[in-house]
Design an enzyme around this catalytic site. Structure first.
Site, PDB file in Angstrom:
ATOM      1  N   HIS A   1      -9.164   8.344   4.162  1.00  0.00           N
ATOM      2  CA  HIS A   1      -8.625   7.280   5.022  1.00  0.00           C
ATOM      3  C   HIS A   1      -9.094   7.484   6.469  1.00  0.00           C
ATOM      4  O   HIS A   1      -9.368   8.610   6.871  1.00  0.00           O
ATOM      5  CB  HIS A   1      -7.095   7.306   4.994  1.00  0.00           C
ATOM      6  CG  HIS A   1      -6.499   7.006   3.652  1.00  0.00           C
ATOM      7  ND1 HIS A   1      -5.689   7.890   2.987  1.00  0.00           N
ATOM      8  CD2 HIS A   1      -6.601   5.906   2.859  1.00  0.00           C
ATOM      9  CE1 HIS A   1      -5.298   7.336   1.848  1.00  0.00           C
ATOM     10  NE2 HIS A   1      -5.839   6.143   1.741  1.00  0.00           N
TER      11      HIS A   1
ATOM     12  N   ASP B   1       0.864  -1.189   0.000  1.00  0.00           N
ATOM     13  CA  ASP B   1       0.000   0.000   0.000  1.00  0.00           C
ATOM     14  C   ASP B   1       0.906   1.247   0.000  1.00  0.00           C
ATOM     15  O   ASP B   1       2.121   1.136   0.184  1.00  0.00           O
ATOM     16  CB  ASP B   1      -0.902  -0.078   1.249  1.00  0.00           C
ATOM     17  CG  ASP B   1      -2.170   0.748   1.121  1.00  0.00           C
ATOM     18  OD1 ASP B   1      -2.456   1.263   0.032  1.00  0.00           O
ATOM     19  OD2 ASP B   1      -2.895   0.860   2.136  1.00  0.00           O
TER      20      ASP B   1
HETATM   21 ZN   LIG Z   1      -5.129   4.546   0.673  1.00  0.00          ZN
END
Ligand SMILES: [Zn+2]
Length: 285
Positions: free
Chosen positions: A181, A82
């Protein structure tokens, strides 16, 4: 089966309009819950890692864990890095068996993002590994990066088109479309119109970041508009913690660790299966 490549999984998901869940694993037990949940629903799945988590466990242990878990099931399991800006980390992940990596140059000026993404693209594609790249600015906190929701910037369609022309073999593209997020403070404001414009101009599967906290209809609208990879991190982390604390509340004097590990596993696996069912990837392995 051996660890799967993400790009063909996502191409199929994009054309059949379902989403593949990408969970940010925490430890071996969490990866086990993700893989077993996918196996029980016969679904393709992505395990991804933040750089922070890799720094705790190390590249090789994670590669070995996910490889052995993947070999224990017959659904495709991809291993993905990620948000990462460090080419050395990208290379070390590839060396340890990752089949996909993300280069996040979204905080850079547009042309500089293209220039640096190209470096990561060359490393990834020469190793046969898929690359995810981002433009715009996704709000919230990811690893050590914080973007205030007011500073989140939607990806510009013309820039998406230009960006993707440089990277024809991109496995998945992450334009900022208003998701964030972490835990949403207010109602998530997804720019569906912008998403539709981007997916009609760019024929690359889209990654939906900031999946935790979106409602079922928001997921299905994004998935039917071309989001093939759906990232779930915060929810999985909360279930990791709740699995432990709920048992601790029920049995405060329990001194044996195994029931806690099993409680966490069951809690996370239930969450994984719920998301797979919601994203329509059940039976798609
Ligand atoms: Zn992300």
């Amino acid at each position: 089966m051996s660890i799967a490549y993400m790009k063909p999984m996502l191409k199929k998901a994009q054309s059949e309009k379902y989403g593949i869940a990408a969970f940010n694993m925490i430890d071996y037990n969490s990866a086990r819950a993700v893989v077993d949940g996918a196996q029980e629903l016969n679904a393709p799945i992505i395990i991804q890692l933040s750089v922070k988590t890799i720094k705790i466990w190390g590249f090789k242990p994670i590669g070995d864990w996910v490889r052995s878990l993947s070999e224990s099931v017959d659904v495709p399991v991809a291993l993905h890095l990620d948000h990462c800006k460090d080419l050395d980390v990208i290379q070390r992940c590839i060396d340890a068996g990752w089949t996909s990596v993300m280069f996040d140059g979204s905080s850079l000026p547009f042309q500089e993002n293209i220039r640096q993404t190209k470096l990561a693209y060359d490393i990834a594609t020469s190793a046969g590994v898929g690359l995810e790249a981002e433009i715009g600015a996704i709000g919230g906190t990811e690893d050590d990066k914080f973007v205030a929701e007011d500073d989140a910037i939607l990806a510009v369609v013309d820039e998406c088109v230009e960006f993707c022309q440089y990277f024809p073999d991109l496995a998945v593209f992450a334009p900022a479309i208003g998701t964030a997020h972490g835990v949403y403070k207010g109602e998530p404001k997804i720019a569906y119109g912008r998403l539709a414009e981007i997916t009609s101009a760019v024929d690359i599967p889209i990654a939906l970041h900031g999946g935790t906290g979106l409602a079922a209809d928001q997921f299905s609208r994004c998935i039917s508009s071309g989001c093939a990879k759906v990232n779930i991190s915060t929810m999985h982390k909360l279930q990791f913690i709740q699995g432990f604390t709920e048992l601790k509340d029920q049995k405060p004097n329990l001194g044996e660790p195994i029931p806690f590990i099993e409680a966490q596993y069951e809690h996370m696996k239930t969450g994984v299966k719920n998301m797979i069912a919601l994203f329509g990837s059940q039976g798609k392995a």
